[in-house]
Scaffold this active site. Structure first.
Site, PDB file in Angstrom:
ATOM      1  N   CYS A   2       1.152  -1.145  -0.386  1.00 55.44           N
ATOM      2  CA  CYS A   2       0.212   0.053  -0.063  1.00 55.44           C
ATOM      3  C   CYS A   2       1.720   1.510  -0.124  1.00 55.44           C
ATOM      4  O   CYS A   2       1.838   1.274   0.064  1.00 55.44           O
ATOM      5  CB  CYS A   2      -0.735   0.005   1.022  1.00 55.44           C
ATOM      6  SG  CYS A   2      -1.961  -1.358   1.171  1.00 55.44           S
TER       7      CYS A   2
ATOM      8  N   LEU B  20      -3.760  -1.387  -1.593  1.00 59.79           N
ATOM      9  CA  LEU B  20      -3.738  -3.235  -2.494  1.00 59.79           C
ATOM     10  C   LEU B  20      -4.799  -4.060  -0.736  1.00 59.79           C
ATOM     11  O   LEU B  20      -3.684  -4.387  -0.237  1.00 59.79           O
ATOM     12  CB  LEU B  20      -2.164  -3.585  -2.192  1.00 59.79           C
ATOM     13  CG  LEU B  20      -2.107  -4.197  -3.880  1.00 59.79           C
ATOM     14  CD1 LEU B  20      -2.927  -4.641  -4.906  1.00 59.79           C
ATOM     15  CD2 LEU B  20      -0.854  -4.449  -3.514  1.00 59.79           C
TER      16      LEU B  20
ATOM     17  N   VAL C 178      10.655 -13.010 -15.796  1.00 60.68           N
ATOM     18  CA  VAL C 178      10.674 -12.802 -16.741  1.00 60.68           C
ATOM     19  C   VAL C 178      12.283 -12.423 -16.890  1.00 60.68           C
ATOM     20  O   VAL C 178      13.247 -13.041 -16.764  1.00 60.68           O
ATOM     21  CB  VAL C 178      10.328 -10.927 -16.088  1.00 60.68           C
ATOM     22  CG1 VAL C 178      10.949  -9.986 -16.822  1.00 60.68           C
ATOM     23  CG2 VAL C 178       9.283 -10.582 -14.862  1.00 60.68           C
TER      24      VAL C 178
END
Length: 338
Positions: A2, A50, A290
């Site tokens: 958050c 969040l 990734v």
């Protein structure tokens, strides 16, 4: 994660609502689910959420205790909040939500500033009790907390970018911080940052700011490293470390109200996390890797290491190969987030 922000005025002026809006806009990526503000006299608190625990609006922030007027903004996760909640209920506290945010609020009302010593987790938070602004950061400094002091004004936020967006910050380079940046593997120890006008709260430390602008710090934790009284064998150390890791993973997966995933590079740390989660029997475990395009001098991805781990533990694996053209296009955003 958050994002939290706040402003405390000492000059009889009202906190700047537009400055708060700019700070929260910079924190939007940290908390895409909701935004909230609370204004009370010389203080304005802001939050970008969040949602991870108690996804309902009952855990929205800033969270306010109506009886005392105490308000809280919080970023992080408290892993022992179910136990603390039960203890606080036994002491007469009534809860209106099911998450860890209200546990911090009521722990402060019960134990005051000493509440941080009971919290096990990663956190940065600020509490306003209509007299004092109280800020705290977790033991290892996992969650960030930055602040700036201007004439008649104190501001804090989860990122330096948010403080810069508010304005009035000395952006000159801190020469000592610059020295640390280039000699300590890009680490600048608290309280310094690369900017003269931005400081950061040290890990394991609390800060209190009163209505006169007086600031005090308290170190509530430091690592006490010592050898065990009875020496352990290599096998005993191996099992002790394994059990500690098992318990650490167990605490985290038990409290989350959303699915758990792992950013898997194929290295030791991320591969071990996947193995521990599989050992706990986490269903439909998701992993993410990734990579980038290869260059003549080096490989651009580690899929050759992450793929076997995902296959071994039967994860739902996601691979993302980012082309160089996309990297260059998004580079300004990456620099802006540093």
């Amino acid at each position: 994660m958050c994002g939290i922000a706040g402003e405390f005025r000492f000059d009889n002026a009202a906190p700047d609502a537009e400055a708060m809006a700019r700070m929260l806009a910079k924190l939007a990526r940290r908390g895409p689910d909701a935004e909230g503000q609370h204004a009370d006299g010389p203080v304005r608190l802001g939050h970008r959420r969040l949602a991870i625990i108690d996804l309902s609006p009952r855990s929205a922030q800033p969270m306010l205790d109506a009886a005392s007027g105490t308000a809280l903004v919080f970023n992080g996760t408290i892993y022992n909040y179910p136990e603390l909640r039960a203890e606080l209920i036994a002491r007469g506290h009534a809860f209106h939500s099911d998450g860890d945010t209200e546990v911090i609020l009521r722990a402060y009302l019960e134990w005051g500033e000493a509440c941080v010593e009971r919290l096990h987790g990663m956190f940065a938070f600020a509490l306003w009790n209509r007299e004092t602004l109280f800020l705290a950061r977790d033991r290892l400094g996992i969650k960030p907390l930055y602040y700036s002091e201007n004439l008649g004004c104190f501001r804090f936020a989860s990122t330096p970018q948010a403080l810069l967006a508010a304005g009035g910050v000395d952006t000159g380079i801190d020469a000592v911080a610059l020295h640390h940046l280039f000699t300590l593997h890009a680490v600048v120890p608290a309280p310094r940052t690369i900017f003269n006008g931005v400081r950061k709260l040290a890990p394991g430390t609390t800060m209190s700011v009163n209505v006169r602008g007086e600031i005090s710090h308290r170190k509530y934790w430091s690592l006490q490293a010592q050898r065990p009284v009875v020496p352990k064998s290599e096998a005993e150390w191996t099992e002790a470390i394994h059990e500690s890791l098992r318990q650490a993973v167990k605490k985290r997966i038990e409290i989350a109200d959303v699915k758990v995933g792992v950013l898997l590079s194929g290295g030791l740390d991320s591969s071990l996390l996947v193995a521990l989660l599989a050992e706990q029997g986490v269903p439909d475990l998701m992993t993410f890797s990734v990579g980038f395009e290869d260059q003549p001098e080096e490989r651009g991805n580690e899929f050759e290491y992450s793929d076997p781990v995902a296959e071994m533990y039967g994860t739902r694996h996601h691979k993302y190969l980012i082309p160089n053209s996309e990297v260059l296009r998004r580079l300004p955003e990456a620099v802006d987030a540093m």
